[in-house]
Every structure is written in structure tokens, then in C-alpha cells.
Design a protein around this motif. Structure first.
Motif: not given
Length: 574
Positions: A234-263
């Protein structure tokens, strides 16, 4: 020769301090309700005004000093020669050094408490892995599957449950050492001064709390890692030149799946991102209009910006869709049971029971609705304003939570009606159930890792020390308890929140990005809505380990260490 002048706070900076002064005042006043109840109305008003004035002055002075620290350093002879912060070039071996520092500090604990500290939650998850009990999403089943992968691999390699558990624990410890090494590596690259970097190494590698929590079989460690990396994206990939779609997707999905309040953390942060992007777009359009740029350049810039936003929100939408598919068809296909109804209703239940037991105004119909769910004959023996587990167990064993599941809307209206007539009881219940996470001091002893140990289990697994003799292990045990006692004297969960909020105050004061703080604000909000216990270290452990980086975002260089010229230009644009 002095090159800069001390900058006085602007009108905007004077204003942004005010709400946080109010917040700190609420932290102090609400944490000591007993004292407030014994004082007169005007005495309480005087206390509130005093604390508001004190915190406003304190925050303003601290922010002003921090914003002028470069100028003030020039006026002090021995500080004037300190080189300015500069971003360092990262080397792979620096990461390895940080990793080894953490890993080697954790290894003696692992060998001493081999194969792990096994809690009751982990026992239940292992039973699910072995097929002894039905599959359940009470503890996120995604984490149970991670445990299964390591556990069954260890069992296949070594042939015993003890070694299988040790195999999982070893790799959990390794993963967490890598996570902490990554944080240290980023601090190093951001130009953190050597003294603070050494303190950060001590913070992650030497503190026994980090070592012991990496040994406990539970969902907290992997969730902490996911929360950190989600915050990082969220902090480092908020610019077009640094955006990494795969990293953002994996981090967000793991956050949602590893704890009930993650979503909820994910959705809250997404909402903040949306507001931030809209604000940036309007601000940028205003800047372009003022500069009177040519239409073709404006159109080109607008097209690029829209393309980046589309990519970013496609990734966010993909995370949410995958989460829904996992929670619905995937878990259903795997025959995984969902957590029961009462598990997520801590705060509404505590609110209603506080009104019911503490003299609130309820009608006969409302009382009957409560009694249909909770056995009320001996309810006062089970109700605890700081802990929901006894009432939760009572409802599961003798009550009828199915009534709530079948009449959700009616019970929501019950909670709302009773709250409108009994706001004081609701406020007291909320304060008591959550105060450990925002009050500087609480009365009860805080257990950092004291509730974790090798519990009795059906697998025949016992502690098998690989390091230290028995007598020396007792000394080690005294060391751990001594550290826990010391930690309670100098630290608290509330202090973690206070430091995080102060870093946020300065970020806003100095026009820095607040996005690194949003996931942790959302974490606190989820605790305000559903925490079952008022002072549990592992529930805010993610915010605790992120403190060095959050402070770096606020007090270090902008944008991860730009050159001085770029830094000043960025400040002017902000």
C-alpha cells in the motif's frame, strides 16, 4: 553559516493538531471512568479542558521541533557535522546478515522448547489435519492448510508427530526471521542512521517476545507477516512506476485469508485508497489548471493516470472476488464448517448484557429476546466486562445462538433500540472490553507469551530439550518471566497505539502520506468491534513489530529516501 530559518507552524498545522489532542484526552479520561464518576460535573469539565490544552501544546511543540530538526542541528556545533540522511544502495548480503541475526537469536529458544509451544488452538487444528475432528473455519482454514503442508511433510520425512510439529515450527521461525530481516533491510535502504538501525536489530532479534511468538503454533505469526507486506505494498506501490500487481494481489489475498478480521482491514484500507486517489486527482487537476498547461499534455497525463488506477483497482477487485470464492464455493466443496454465530458478536452482546445487568432501561419484550439466547439465571457469575469468553461458552453450552442466526434483523434492531435508551451502559461496556488497546496503563497483568506452553495433547507430544540442562532451563524460564515483568512495567499495548498515533500526527502535520498507517488503524477498529479480550498482546502484535518502519515513514526521509533536491520539491508540491 546558517542556511535555513526556523519555520513556525502554519494555520493548517495548528488545526490538524486539535483532533488528536481530543483523542489523547479521551484515552486518558475514559481509561479512568471510576475517578470521573467520583468527581463533580465541573471538576470533570476542568480535567478535560486541562488535558486537551496539555496535549495540544505537547503535540504542537514536538511536531514543531521535529519539522525544524535540520535547522536546529545546524545551530548545535557537534550536531552540525552529522551528515544528512541518504538512501543506501541495497546489497543482498545485508539482508542475509539481518536474517542470520534474527534466526540465530531465535534458534536457542527453538532448541530449548523443542518442538514448539503447543496451544489448545493448535491441537484442534492438528486434529483437523489428521481427520480426527470435522474441518472448521473458526481458526482460518487457510492457515490450517499451511500447517498441514508443513506438518505432513515433516511426518513423511521423520515419521513422528513430534518431528512433524518441529518441522512446521522451524519453518515458521525461518519465515518470521526473514520478515523481520526484510523490515531491517528496508530501514537500511531508507538511510536510517546507524544507532537507530542497531536499536532496530535489537528490537527484532533480541526481544524474547519476538522469539517466543515465532515458536507458537498459531495463526498470529503468518497473519502479522501478511499484514506487514500488505502495508508495504500500500505504501510503496502507490505510484505507477513502482506498482507491482502480483505482489499487491498476493499480499491482499493473504491478509484476507489468514485471519477473520483481515477482510475488514482490506476493505477499510481500500476505501481509504479510493478517497486518497480521488483527492489526488482533484488536486492534480487544480495544479494543472493553475499552470495553464496545454490541452494535449493534460489529456495525456489524465489517460496515464486513469490507466494506472484501473490496474490498481482491478487487482483490488480480484482479491475481493477470490476471497468470496474461497469463503463460499471452495470451503463448501472442502466441507469446512463456518465459525458459529456468537463468535463474531462480542461487542453487541457485551453492550446488551451490560445494559441488562447494570440497571439499563429495557422493555419486557427486549428482556425476553435476550433470555431467548442467554440463560440469565446465573448470568452475573459469567459476565465479565473485560472478557467475553465465559459468556460465549455459556451461550454455546446452555443458550441458543441459533435464534440470532434466524432473526438477524430483529436482533440488530434490539441492539439499536436498547443502545439509544442506554448509551452510558453501551459506552461503559465498550470501554471495558477494549481499553487495553488504547489506555496507557491497565490494572491487570498483561501476558505476552505466558499463556502459551506445551499443553496436554492426544498426540503424545512433550517438550524434548535439545539445548541447556534441566537446571539451566529453569533459569531460562525465570529469564522469560523476568522479561515479561519488565515489559509490563515499561510498555503496554496502549503505548504502542499512542506511538502509532503520534507518528500519524506528524505525518499529517508534515504533509506526508498516511497510507502506511491505515491498515493498523483498521486493525484497531476491528478490535473495537469484536475483540473477545481487552488486553491481548498477539492481537496488536502486527502493529508492535511495524513500529520501527512506521516511525521511519513519519520521521525519516520522504518517499523512501529521495535526494535532497527531490525531497524539497516534493514538499513544495505537497
Amino acid at each position: 553559516m546558517l542556511t535555513e530559518k526556523i519555520k513556525l507552524p502554519s494555520k493548517r498545522q495548528l488545526c490538524v493538531i486539535a483532533p488528536f489532542a481530543v483523542l489523547y484526552t479521551l484515552f486518558i479520561i475514559l481509561a479512568d471512568l471510576e475517578k470521573a464518576e467520583g468527581l463533580s460535573f465541573w471538576h470533570n469539565v476542568g480535567r478535560i479542558l486541562f488535558f486537551m490544552a496539555f496535549w495540544y501544546a505537547a503535540l504542537l511543540i514536538l511536531c514543531c521541533l521535529l519539522s525544524n530538526r535540520r535547522v536546529l542541528a545546524e545551530r548545535i556545533s557537534f550536531l552540525g557535522h552529522i551528515p544528512k540522511l541518504q538512501r543506501r544502495q541495497g546489497k543482498w548480503y545485508i539482508f542475509i546478515i539481518f536474517f542470520l541475526c534474527c534466526f540465530l537469536c531465535y534458534l536457542p529458544y527453538f532448541l530449548m522448547y523443542y518442538p514448539t509451544w503447543l496451544s489448545n488452538d493448535a491441537v484442534w487444528q492438528i486434529q483437523q489435519i489428521l481427520g480426527w475432528v470435522p474441518k472448521s473455519n473458526h481458526h482460518p482454514y487457510f492457515h490450517t492448510m499451511i500447517m498441514k503442508a508443513f506438518f505432513m511433510t515433516g511426518y513423511w520425512l521423520f515419521g513422528t508427530y513430534t518431528e512433524a510439529i518441529a518441522f512446521y515450527t522451524f519453518w515458521q521461525m525461518t519465515v518470521m526471521a526473514m520478515v523481520f530481516a526484510f523490515i531491517l533491510y528496508q530501514l537500511y535502504k531508507r538511510g536510517t542512521r546507524l544507532l537507530w538501525l542497531v536499536l532496530a536489530v535489537v528490537f527484532y532479534a533480541v526481544l524474547p517476545a519476538n522469539a517466543m511468538l515465532t515458536l507458537c503454533m498459531g495463526k498470529d505469526e503468518f497473519f502479522v507477516a501478511a499484514l506487514f507486506f500488505y502495508t508495504w505494498t500500500v505504501a510503496e506501490y502507490d505510484r505507477e512506476e513502482t506498482f507491482r500487481p502480483v505482489a499487491c494481489f498476493m499480499a491482499g489475498l493473504l491478509l484476507c485469508l489468514l485471519r477473520s478480521n483481515g477482510i475488514f482491514i482490506f476493505l477499510g484500507t481500500t476505501a481509504a485508497l479510493l478517497v486518497s486517489d480521488i483527492w489526488k486527482k482533484l488536486y492534480k487537476r487544480e495544479k494543472l489548471a493553475k499552470k495553464d498547461l496545454r490541452k494535449d499534455n493534460t489529456a495525456k497525463d489524465k489517460t496515464c493516470g486513469n490507466a494506472f488506477l484501473r490496474r490498481k483497482y482491478i487487482v483490488i477487485g480480484s482479491v475481493f472476488v477470490c476471497y468470496l470464492l474461497y469463503k463460499g464455493p471452495v470451503l463448501h466443496m472442502m466441507h469446512v464448517e463456518e465459525a458459529d454465530t456468537i463468535e463474531g458478536l462480542t461487542m453487541p452482546t457485551q453492550h446488551l448484557l451490560c445494559a441488562y445487568l447494570k440497571g439499563g432501561e429495557l422493555t419486557e419484550e427486549e428482556t425476553a429476546m435476550i433470555e431467548a439466547v442467554v440463560p440469565t439465571e446465573n448470568l452475573s457469575n459469567y459476565y465479565h466486562p473485560y472478557l467475553f469468553d465465559p459468556v460465549k461458552a455459556l451461550i454455546r453450552e446452555e443458550g441458543n445462538q441459533q435464534v440470532i442466526a434466524e432473526h438477524k434483523w430483529e436482533y440488530f434492531k434490539l441492539w439499536l433500540r436498547v443502545g439509544l435508551r442506554n448509551p452510558l451502559q453501551y459506552m461503559v461496556a465498550e470501554v471495558r472490553q477494549t481499553m487495553g488497546y488504547w489506555a496507557y496503563r491497565v490494572k491487570d497483568y498483561q501476558y505476552i507469551y505466558g499463556e502459551y506452553f506445551m499443553v496436554d495433547n492426544p498426540f503424545g507430544v512433550t517438550t524434548q530439550r535439545k539445548f541447556f540442562t534441566y537446571d539451566q532451563s529453569l533459569a531460562m524460564d525465570r529469564y522469560l518471566k523476568g522479561f515479561q515483568d519488565l515489559f509490563n512495567k515499561v510498555w503496554s499495548l496502549g503505548l504502542t497505539t499512542w506511538l502509532m498515533v503520534f507518528a500519524l500526527v506528524y505525518a499529517i502535520y508534515d504533509r506526508r502520506s498516511v497510507m502506511p498507517f491505515i491498515p493498523y488503524i483498521m486493525l484497531l477498529i476491528t478490535l473495537f468491534l469484536a475483540t473477545p479480550v481487552y488486553n491481548e498482546f498477539r492481537y496488536t502484535y502486527g502493529m508492535f513489530i511495524a513500529l520501527p518502519l512506521l516511525l521511519g515513514y513519519s520521521f525519516g526521509m520522504r518517499n523512501g529516501g529521495l535526494t535532497e533536491r527531490e525531497d524539497e520539491a516534493d514538499e513544495k508540491m505537497a
